[in-house]
Scaffold this motif. Sequence first.
Motif, PDB file in Angstrom:
ATOM      1  N   MET A  51     -13.229   1.710   7.895  1.00  0.00           N
ATOM      2  CA  MET A  51     -12.311   0.851   7.138  1.00  0.00           C
ATOM      3  C   MET A  51     -11.114   1.675   6.667  1.00  0.00           C
ATOM      4  N   GLU A  52      -9.925   1.150   6.952  1.00  0.00           N
ATOM      5  CA  GLU A  52      -8.710   1.817   6.509  1.00  0.00           C
ATOM      6  C   GLU A  52      -8.354   1.341   5.104  1.00  0.00           C
ATOM      7  N   ILE A  53      -8.176   2.302   4.188  1.00  0.00           N
ATOM      8  CA  ILE A  53      -7.760   1.945   2.828  1.00  0.00           C
ATOM      9  C   ILE A  53      -6.346   2.470   2.622  1.00  0.00           C
ATOM     10  N   ASN A  54      -5.428   1.566   2.374  1.00  0.00           N
ATOM     11  CA  ASN A  54      -4.035   1.943   2.128  1.00  0.00           C
ATOM     12  C   ASN A  54      -3.647   1.364   0.785  1.00  0.00           C
ATOM     13  N   LEU A  55      -3.459   2.211  -0.201  1.00  0.00           N
ATOM     14  CA  LEU A  55      -3.244   1.743  -1.570  1.00  0.00           C
ATOM     15  C   LEU A  55      -1.787   1.422  -1.891  1.00  0.00           C
ATOM     16  N   ILE A  56      -0.921   1.412  -0.875  1.00  0.00           N
ATOM     17  CA  ILE A  56       0.468   1.050  -1.157  1.00  0.00           C
ATOM     18  C   ILE A  56       0.542  -0.413  -1.599  1.00  0.00           C
ATOM     19  N   SER A  57      -0.382  -1.240  -1.103  1.00  0.00           N
ATOM     20  CA  SER A  57      -0.444  -2.643  -1.516  1.00  0.00           C
ATOM     21  C   SER A  57      -1.789  -3.226  -1.129  1.00  0.00           C
ATOM     22  N   ASP A  58      -2.240  -4.207  -1.916  1.00  0.00           N
ATOM     23  CA  ASP A  58      -3.501  -4.874  -1.596  1.00  0.00           C
ATOM     24  C   ASP A  58      -3.396  -5.681  -0.310  1.00  0.00           C
TER      25      ASP A  58
END
Length: 133
Positions: free
Chosen positions: A1-8
Motif C-alpha cells: 500500500m502506497e501512503i502519500n501524506l500530501i493529501s488524503d
Amino acid sequence: MEINLISDTVTKPTSGMLKAMMSAKVGDDVFKEDPSVNALEEKVAALFGMDSALFFPSGTMANQTAIKIHTNPGDQLICDKYAHVYNYEGGGVSFNSGVSCKLVDGHRGMMKASQVEAAINPPDFYHSPLTSL
Ligand SMILES: Cc1ncc(COP(=O)(O)O)c(C=O)c1O
C-alpha cells in the motif's frame, strides 16, 4: 500500500478496503435507511458525547455547512493563515455564507487561544464585522 501524506486524496485504497466498500450494507441515507451511515453517525455521536451526528461525504461540504450554521452574512470568522477554508474551497465562505476571514499567524496551522482572543472584533463597534466563529 502506497501512503502519500500530501493529501488524503492521493493514498489509494487497499484491496481489503475496496472489498469492504463493495460488500458494505447500503440504503437510502435520506430516509435514514443506510445501515453503514447510521452506524457511523451513532459511533461518532457517542465518541463526542453528542445526541446525534451527521455524515458528510467530503471535508469541503462539512466545512461549508458548519460555517453557514454558525454565522450570518456580514460576519467574520477567525482562522489560521493556512486554513483550508481560506486558501481553498473556491472561496466558498464568501459565496455560501457571505462572511470574511480574519487571519491568525499560527504555528504550522495551529492557533493559540490568546491569538484567537486578540483577533475578536469589539462587539459594540459597528464599523467592524461581527466575529462569530
Ligand atoms: C483541512 C482540510 N479541510 C478540508 C479539506 C477538503 O476535503 P475534501 O477534499 O473531502 O472536500 C481538506 C482536503 O484535503 C483538508 O485538508
